[in-house]
Design a protein around this motif. Sequence first.
Motif, PDB file in Angstrom:
ATOM      1  N   VAL A  72      14.130 -11.046  51.927  1.00 51.70           N
ATOM      2  CA  VAL A  72      14.749 -11.714  50.684  1.00 51.70           C
ATOM      3  C   VAL A  72      15.797 -11.099  50.271  1.00 51.70           C
ATOM      4  CG1 VAL A  72      12.679 -13.149  50.195  1.00 51.70           C
ATOM      5  CG2 VAL A  72      13.105 -10.745  49.075  1.00 51.70           C
ATOM      6  N   GLN A  73      16.797 -11.638  49.474  1.00 53.14           N
ATOM      7  CA  GLN A  73      17.671 -10.859  48.718  1.00 53.14           C
ATOM      8  C   GLN A  73      17.663 -11.647  47.201  1.00 53.14           C
ATOM      9  OE1 GLN A  73      21.113 -12.751  50.832  1.00 53.14           O
ATOM     10  NE2 GLN A  73      21.798 -10.512  51.403  1.00 53.14           N
ATOM     11  N   PRO A  74      16.838 -10.804  46.610  1.00 60.46           N
ATOM     12  CA  PRO A  74      16.140 -11.429  45.343  1.00 60.46           C
ATOM     13  C   PRO A  74      17.396 -11.225  44.121  1.00 60.46           C
ATOM     14  CG  PRO A  74      15.255  -8.788  45.576  1.00 60.46           C
ATOM     15  CD  PRO A  74      15.919  -9.610  46.890  1.00 60.46           C
ATOM     16  N   ILE A  75      17.357 -12.125  43.340  1.00 60.14           N
ATOM     17  CA  ILE A  75      18.227 -12.304  41.851  1.00 60.14           C
ATOM     18  C   ILE A  75      17.272 -11.737  40.882  1.00 60.14           C
ATOM     19  CG2 ILE A  75      19.429 -13.690  40.192  1.00 60.14           C
ATOM     20  CD1 ILE A  75      20.199 -15.487  42.862  1.00 60.14           C
ATOM     21  N   ILE A  76      17.734 -10.590  40.286  1.00 66.99           N
ATOM     22  CA  ILE A  76      16.819 -10.037  39.208  1.00 66.99           C
ATOM     23  C   ILE A  76      17.563 -10.212  37.807  1.00 66.99           C
ATOM     24  CG2 ILE A  76      15.547  -8.195  38.367  1.00 66.99           C
ATOM     25  CD1 ILE A  76      16.131  -6.889  41.128  1.00 66.99           C
ATOM     26  N   ASN A  77      16.930 -10.949  36.913  1.00 67.43           N
ATOM     27  CA  ASN A  77      17.335 -11.305  35.896  1.00 67.43           C
ATOM     28  C   ASN A  77      17.363 -10.166  34.619  1.00 67.43           C
ATOM     29  OD1 ASN A  77      18.438 -14.195  35.712  1.00 67.43           O
ATOM     30  ND2 ASN A  77      16.104 -14.643  35.991  1.00 67.43           N
ATOM     31  N   PRO A  78      18.131 -10.157  33.763  1.00 68.72           N
ATOM     32  CA  PRO A  78      18.183  -9.102  32.710  1.00 68.72           C
ATOM     33  C   PRO A  78      16.622  -9.047  32.127  1.00 68.72           C
ATOM     34  CG  PRO A  78      20.112 -10.172  32.218  1.00 68.72           C
ATOM     35  CD  PRO A  78      19.295 -10.944  33.415  1.00 68.72           C
ATOM     36  N   GLY A  79      16.269  -7.732  32.031  1.00 65.64           N
ATOM     37  CA  GLY A  79      14.772  -7.457  31.595  1.00 65.64           C
ATOM     38  C   GLY A  79      13.714  -7.848  32.753  1.00 65.64           C
ATOM     39  N   GLU A  80      13.889  -8.298  33.778  1.00 67.97           N
ATOM     40  CA  GLU A  80      12.982  -8.654  34.794  1.00 67.97           C
ATOM     41  C   GLU A  80      12.803  -7.663  35.915  1.00 67.97           C
ATOM     42  OE1 GLU A  80      13.298 -12.788  35.800  1.00 67.97           O
ATOM     43  OE2 GLU A  80      12.668 -13.419  33.822  1.00 67.97           O
ATOM     44  N   VAL A 107      27.840 -12.198  37.583  1.00 70.56           N
ATOM     45  CA  VAL A 107      28.765 -12.508  36.419  1.00 70.56           C
ATOM     46  C   VAL A 107      30.082 -12.604  36.914  1.00 70.56           C
ATOM     47  CG1 VAL A 107      28.845 -10.406  35.287  1.00 70.56           C
ATOM     48  CG2 VAL A 107      29.317 -12.586  33.920  1.00 70.56           C
ATOM     49  N   ASP A 108      30.387 -11.461  37.881  1.00 72.54           N
ATOM     50  CA  ASP A 108      31.973 -11.009  38.366  1.00 72.54           C
ATOM     51  C   ASP A 108      31.782 -11.089  39.748  1.00 72.54           C
ATOM     52  OD1 ASP A 108      30.956  -8.636  38.403  1.00 72.54           O
ATOM     53  OD2 ASP A 108      32.252  -7.809  37.038  1.00 72.54           O
ATOM     54  N   GLU A 109      30.760 -11.109  40.549  1.00 73.34           N
ATOM     55  CA  GLU A 109      30.618 -10.919  42.018  1.00 73.34           C
ATOM     56  C   GLU A 109      30.866  -9.250  42.166  1.00 73.34           C
ATOM     57  OE1 GLU A 109      29.822 -13.313  44.257  1.00 73.34           O
ATOM     58  OE2 GLU A 109      29.206 -14.366  42.474  1.00 73.34           O
ATOM     59  N   GLY A 110      30.984  -8.514  41.412  1.00 68.60           N
ATOM     60  CA  GLY A 110      31.216  -7.083  41.570  1.00 68.60           C
ATOM     61  C   GLY A 110      30.080  -6.240  42.226  1.00 68.60           C
TER      62      GLY A 110
END
Length: 128
Positions: A72-80, A107-110
């Motif tokens: 997986v390529q997980p997306i991690i939200n702020p605080g998670e 947010v900016d693909e950086g």
Amino acid sequence: MVTAITDGVKVSVETIYQPEYSNPANEHFMFAYRIEISNLSDYQVQLMRRQWVIFDSNSSRREVDGEGVVGVQPIINPGESHVYVSGCNLKTDIGSMKGTYLMKRLVDEGEFEVDIPEFQLIAPYKLN
């Protein structure tokens, strides 16, 4: 447990020797590791790639890299956090691993690299 923080991403690692999957007579020592990746930043981040450097105490070194972690390529939200467990086999009963994750700020693909702190892989009987 070892921990490192890079650019607002905290990586914590715990390890365990797995004797039931090891065969010392055939130079096969299996270790599991549990990694928790915590997003301390204000932005969503996604783990894109990982790169490992694995050392055995017999001076061998190997590198492993690829997309994501455990498929997986997980997306991690702020605080998670994202937690996963994986494993590594060595030819000796002592070794270590370290590496990096390539992360992307959504947010900016950086893209930026996050350090995976070096951790020891040691069969418990070596500590006595």
